[in-house]
Design an enzyme around this catalytic site. Structure first.
Site, PDB file in Angstrom:
ATOM      1  N   GLU A  33       0.878  -1.182   0.000  1.00  0.00           N
ATOM      2  CA  GLU A  33       0.000   0.000   0.000  1.00  0.00           C
ATOM      3  C   GLU A  33       0.906   1.221   0.000  1.00  0.00           C
ATOM      4  O   GLU A  33       1.584   1.500   0.991  1.00  0.00           O
ATOM      5  CB  GLU A  33      -0.897  -0.030   1.241  1.00  0.00           C
ATOM      6  CG  GLU A  33      -1.907   1.077   1.307  1.00  0.00           C
ATOM      7  CD  GLU A  33      -2.765   0.962   2.559  1.00  0.00           C
ATOM      8  OE1 GLU A  33      -3.106   2.017   3.129  1.00  0.00           O
ATOM      9  OE2 GLU A  33      -3.082  -0.177   2.982  1.00  0.00           O
ATOM     10  N   ASP A  91      -4.371   9.604   9.346  1.00  0.00           N
ATOM     11  CA  ASP A  91      -3.009   9.182   9.682  1.00  0.00           C
ATOM     12  C   ASP A  91      -2.566   9.709  11.039  1.00  0.00           C
ATOM     13  O   ASP A  91      -2.789  10.869  11.382  1.00  0.00           O
ATOM     14  CB  ASP A  91      -2.023   9.655   8.606  1.00  0.00           C
ATOM     15  CG  ASP A  91      -2.286   9.012   7.260  1.00  0.00           C
ATOM     16  OD1 ASP A  91      -2.846   7.904   7.254  1.00  0.00           O
ATOM     17  OD2 ASP A  91      -1.940   9.606   6.227  1.00  0.00           O
TER      18      ASP A  91
END
Length: 257
Positions: free
Chosen positions: A46, A57
């Site tokens: 990924e 994130d």
């Protein structure tokens, strides 16, 4: 058959997808990191496209994205680096990122470029279902790309069934409603994982957020098809002088190799 579908056909359990940030730790590290992941046992990659406002994130991946942007990484630069992707990388590769930079680049132009270099799928967490169905999904399909939706423990079964019908490749099951990198009690999510199993979903399920070592990987694999590791690997690369050696040292204990 896409590379992702073919992977799950051949290996339906203990699939390890590893996240890395394009342009990190150095601008020209992208292909070196991907080759190291392939050579040391990862099943899928990924590849994160750095963005200045990455909502999902945690601090470690945010810092890697900031460093990559400082290094000069952009979508155009990334596609330039990926021109020879399929001369060395045989694993399925997904691009993970956010809609804003993709739209600035041009959505169809982005999909066309991704397909041309051999990217297999996209993860765009802030692309809503309605817009996917009415505008962007057909473009993604036109260029032969898989699209992976995210679900959480709070996602209603009706919505899980809906995104399962729209996703291709696999479903990304977030282990808890938080950002990446935080410690999670994966055993405490057993009911969530069992619910997904009982729903007999069309797509395989990979669990992300909080997977960092052999124990968390094994726990996840009891209930689903595998896991996604990101923050822990980014940490392993942070001060690495030898990317392949650092990757081997990180993956070997997880995979029991």
């Amino acid at each position: 058959m896409s590379r992702i579908t073919d992977l799950f056909r051949k290996k339906n359990q203990r699939v390890l997808n590893v996240y890395c940030t394009a342009g990190y730790p150095r601008l020209n590290s992208t292909m070196e990191v991907m080759k190291a992941l392939q050579d040391n046992g990862a099943d899928m990659i990924e590849l994160g496209m750095p963005y200045s406002d990455p909502l999902a994130d945690g601090p470690v991946i945010q810092a890697s994205g900031s460093k990559a942007l400082e290094n000069g990484m952009s979508i155009s630069t990334l596609f330039g680096q990926l021109k020879e992707l399929r001369t060395t990388i045989r694993l399925p590769v997904l691009l993970m990122g956010y809609m804003n930079p993709v739209l600035q680049y041009g959505f169809e132009k982005f999909c066309a470029a991704a397909s041309a270099v051999g990217i297999d799928g996209l993860i765009l967490p802030d692309l809503p279902i309605y817009e996917f169905e009415t505008e962007y999904g057909p473009v993604i399909k036109k260029y032969g790309l898989d699209f992976v939706f995210l679900i959480t423990p709070e996602t209603f079964p009706e919505r899980i069934a809906k995104v399962d019908s729209l996703s291709s490749g696999f479903l990304y099951a977030v282990s808890s409603s938080s950002t990446t990198g935080k410690d999670k009690d994966l055993n405490g999510q057993r009911a969530y994982f069992e619910k997904l199993h009982e729903m007999r979903l069309r797509n395989p399920v990979l669990v992300g957020f909080g997977i960092k070592d052999k124990n968390t990987f094994e726990t996840t694999c009891k209930y689903t098809n595998g896991a996604i590791i990101g923050t822990a690997y980014i940490k392993a690369l942070e001060n690495a002088k030898d990317i392949n050696a650092a990757t081997a040292a990180f993956l070997k204990p997880i995979l029991g190799a």
